[in-house]
Design a protein around this motif. Sequence first.
Motif, PDB file in Angstrom:
ATOM      1  N   ALA A  71      39.431  26.509  87.468  1.00  0.00           N
ATOM      2  CA  ALA A  71      38.082  27.007  87.159  1.00  0.00           C
ATOM      3  C   ALA A  71      37.149  25.858  86.764  1.00  0.00           C
ATOM      4  O   ALA A  71      35.939  25.941  86.944  1.00  0.00           O
ATOM      5  N   ALA A 116      33.441  29.787  90.685  1.00  0.00           N
ATOM      6  CA  ALA A 116      33.740  29.511  89.277  1.00  0.00           C
ATOM      7  C   ALA A 116      33.900  30.777  88.443  1.00  0.00           C
ATOM      8  O   ALA A 116      34.819  30.882  87.625  1.00  0.00           O
ATOM      9  N   ALA A 117      33.021  31.748  88.666  1.00  0.00           N
ATOM     10  CA  ALA A 117      33.069  32.959  87.837  1.00  0.00           C
ATOM     11  C   ALA A 117      34.353  33.739  88.099  1.00  0.00           C
ATOM     12  O   ALA A 117      35.015  34.209  87.162  1.00  0.00           O
ATOM     13  N   LEU A 118      34.733  33.853  89.370  1.00  0.00           N
ATOM     14  CA  LEU A 118      35.956  34.590  89.702  1.00  0.00           C
ATOM     15  C   LEU A 118      37.192  33.930  89.071  1.00  0.00           C
ATOM     16  O   LEU A 118      37.991  34.584  88.400  1.00  0.00           O
ATOM     17  N   GLY A 123      37.350  31.730  86.668  1.00  0.00           N
ATOM     18  CA  GLY A 123      37.252  31.744  85.202  1.00  0.00           C
ATOM     19  C   GLY A 123      37.651  33.095  84.632  1.00  0.00           C
ATOM     20  O   GLY A 123      38.357  33.172  83.615  1.00  0.00           O
ATOM     21  N   SER A 124      37.230  34.175  85.292  1.00  0.00           N
ATOM     22  CA  SER A 124      37.594  35.516  84.821  1.00  0.00           C
ATOM     23  C   SER A 124      39.091  35.777  84.980  1.00  0.00           C
ATOM     24  O   SER A 124      39.712  36.419  84.136  1.00  0.00           O
TER      25      SER A 124
END
Lengths: 140, 170
Positions: free
Chosen positions: B144, B152-154, B156-157
């Motif tokens: 991430a 990045a958001a995917l 990171g989640s």
Amino acid sequence: MSAELAAALAAEEAAIYAYGLIGVHLDGAGARAEARTAEAGHRNRRDVLVARLDELRASAAPAPAGYQLPFEVTDHGSALKLAIEVEQGVAAAWRAALPATADDDRATAVDALAGAAVRATRWRRLAGVSPVTVPFPGRP
Amino acid sequence: MVLTTRVGNGANGVVRTGGGHTRRRLLGVTVGTAIGVAAPAGCGLFGDDPEPPAPDPLQPVLDEARALSAAYERAVATQPSLAKRLDPLAADHRAHLEELVRVIGRNVPSAAASSAPAGSDPGETLSGLRSAERRAQRTAAALARQVPAERAALVGSIAACRGSHAEALR
């Protein structure tokens, strides 16, 4: 990037405010200690963000003196519910910062998102909410 | 270097230098991530079969999502009393898998990621899953930090979710 970090700062400020209220309404030393630890974590993030935004010469809106809470906190149950909402809000702000950041700022956002997700899970368990996790923390 | 060792193990210590195809066949699925190394070493440069596309950087996260999902299914099959607690976590991993396949654009299993064996009692099973979640969180969190903005958001989640699973298994 500064706008997303400023939004994360606003979420951390709101969390610090909320935990003040949450702490006084929680029953049990364990839950109250948990709230104190969470609040300290949010204060650390806030301080780091303030310094970083200063470095970027970005202005952040001053934290308001009070917040409109989504519902009234009157007892243990509503305090737990607010704690869950607060962490979900913090997770959403940091998730939104991920695509906008790189390097150290990205790393901070990755850690902060995970921290909020872990605390939300802890509060859901204490509140007896099921399931205790969500597949994509911070996703609207 | 890695290839030579693997071929040696797989073919009684005989290291073949000329037969790219043979070598690849010997290596089977484990070659997935190492094929890029094989080409400069002398085989495949003039090969008549196209090289498979380089693995996506998110492949390890996808492999872990699949392995974790399977590990939860095994755990529930062995200890049905854990179903209520573990089923929602397994569903999270399946949701990750689905999103990762969509983003990567293909669903190629590479070498099986190591996964937690089901323990002989619930406590052991939960602690095995917890360790596997922590390892998988580290993989996703490290990626991430590096992936392009649109991923990045995917990722990171997913890292955050795996961390919350470790918490849920406490």
